[in-house]
Motif scaffolding. Structure first.
Motif, short mmCIF file in Angstrom:
data_model
loop_
_atom_site.label_atom_id
_atom_site.label_comp_id
_atom_site.label_asym_id
_atom_site.label_seq_id
_atom_site.Cartn_x
_atom_site.Cartn_y
_atom_site.Cartn_z
N ALA A 27 0.85 -1.20 0.00
CA ALA A 27 0.00 0.00 0.00
C ALA A 27 0.88 1.24 0.00
CB ALA A 27 -0.91 0.00 1.22
N SER A 28 0.26 2.38 -0.28
CA SER A 28 0.97 3.65 -0.21
C SER A 28 1.18 4.03 1.25
CB SER A 28 0.15 4.73 -0.92
OG SER A 28 0.77 5.99 -0.79
N ASN A 29 2.43 4.40 1.58
CA ASN A 29 2.77 4.76 2.94
C ASN A 29 3.26 6.21 3.00
OD1 ASN A 29 3.08 2.10 4.87
ND2 ASN A 29 3.40 1.62 2.71
#
Length: 314
Positions: A27-29
């Motif tokens: 996922a985007s962090n």
């Protein structure tokens, strides 16, 4: 007169992203991005220059702004920078994603240019002169396997002590053909496992396992667990310093190598040398940079107070 150290290996750009919250794989962090010159050999070179040694660095470099950044960092550190510059190539890079606590999540190494450092480049007059003038040779496993063997052969022929930094499990195996000629190898347990094919339940068995493949001396780091060091029939264990304010672990192993080499070149026994290496590593992980800009012989001695005494196993 200052002792002279020749270093051959990685000098490139390090790009590091730090995740600001809990890591969410796939996922985007949210996080922040940072870049600076780095590389195993180059980090060790800058540490050794800060510890008062006369350091020469030889490494391939591209003819790009990134290469200029590396050169400027070498000049700032007081290193005698002697790169092989390939104007039509890009300088290698290492891109890492770090967790909030500074530990590595994943990394990508774009190191194709190092393949251009072939053994025949060691025959260049300036390189031959650098070998002859040096008191100690250090290299890292970023270079091609045949070049690593040629470096060790040249150092052995000249009677120069030689050490290596393993860099990664995939690169460490390139050291096998020249293992018997290396005086000190700096590696972690994953790299030691790649070399020996096994990981002992008792870490004190590392010296015998590595000795079975021809290594005379080395330091095996194990994160925050006891490191194991051996040379000349002596084996010691050392608990690394307990550093609570970790900023970034990048470069810790390179600074440990520099601290150990610095102490050995000053004639200190192995047990004291690994303490200085551990102190240098402790200073590094407290800094957001791969090389702590406050490192000096005086500051290193102050940091020794954080490092317990090494235990002599035999």
């Amino acid at each position: 007169m200052r002792n002279k150290i020749l270093i051959l290996g990685g000098a490139h750009i390090d790009r590091r992203g730090r995740i600001s919250g809990n890591t969410a794989p796939g996922a985007s962090n949210p996080g922040s991005w940072f870049e600076e010159p780095g590389g195993g050999g180059f980090n060790a070179a800058r540490n050794l220059a800060r510890l008062g040694f006369d350091v020469t660095m030889i490494s391939p470099r591209g003819g790009d702004p990134t290469g200029e950044m590396v050169g400027e960092a070498a000049d700032f550190a007081g290193i005698n920078d002697r790169p092989f510059v390939f104007l039509d190539r890009k300088t290698p890079s290492y891109t890492a994603i770090m967790e909030r606590d500074g530990n590595l999540v994943i990394a990508l190494a774009d190191m194709d240019l190092y393949r251009m450092f072939v053994p025949r480049r060691l025959s260049i007059r300036a390189v031959r002169d650098a070998f002859a003038a040096s008191d100690f040779i250090l290299f890292d496993a970023n270079l091609p396997e045949e070049t690593l063997s040629a470096i060790v052969s040249r150092a052995n022929a000249l009677g120069k002590p030689v050490a290596a930094i393993a860099i990664s499990p995939a690169k460490a195996v390139k050291l096998k053909p020249c293992m018997t000629g290396i005086d000190y190898l700096f590696l972690n347990e994953a790299e030691a496992t790649a070399l020996t094919g096994e990981r002992p339940n008792d870490p004190s068995h590392w010296p015998s396992l590595l000795g079975d493949i021809g290594l005379k001396g080395g330091v095996v780091t194990r994160g925050q667990r006891d490191l194991i060091a051996f040379a000349g029939g002596r084996v010691v264990a050392l608990q690394p310093a307990n550093v609570e304010d970790v900023a970034d672990v990048t470069g810790a192993g390179d600074s440990l190598a520099a601290g150990v080499i610095s102490a050995l070149m000053r004639g200190l026994p192995l047990a004291d040398a690994v303490r200085e290496g551990a102190a240098a590593a402790a200073m590094t992980v407290r800094s957001p940079h791969a090389v702590n800009e406050n490192l000096s012989p005086e500051r290193l001695q102050e940091t020794l107070a954080l490092v317990p005494q090494a235990r002599i196993l035999h």
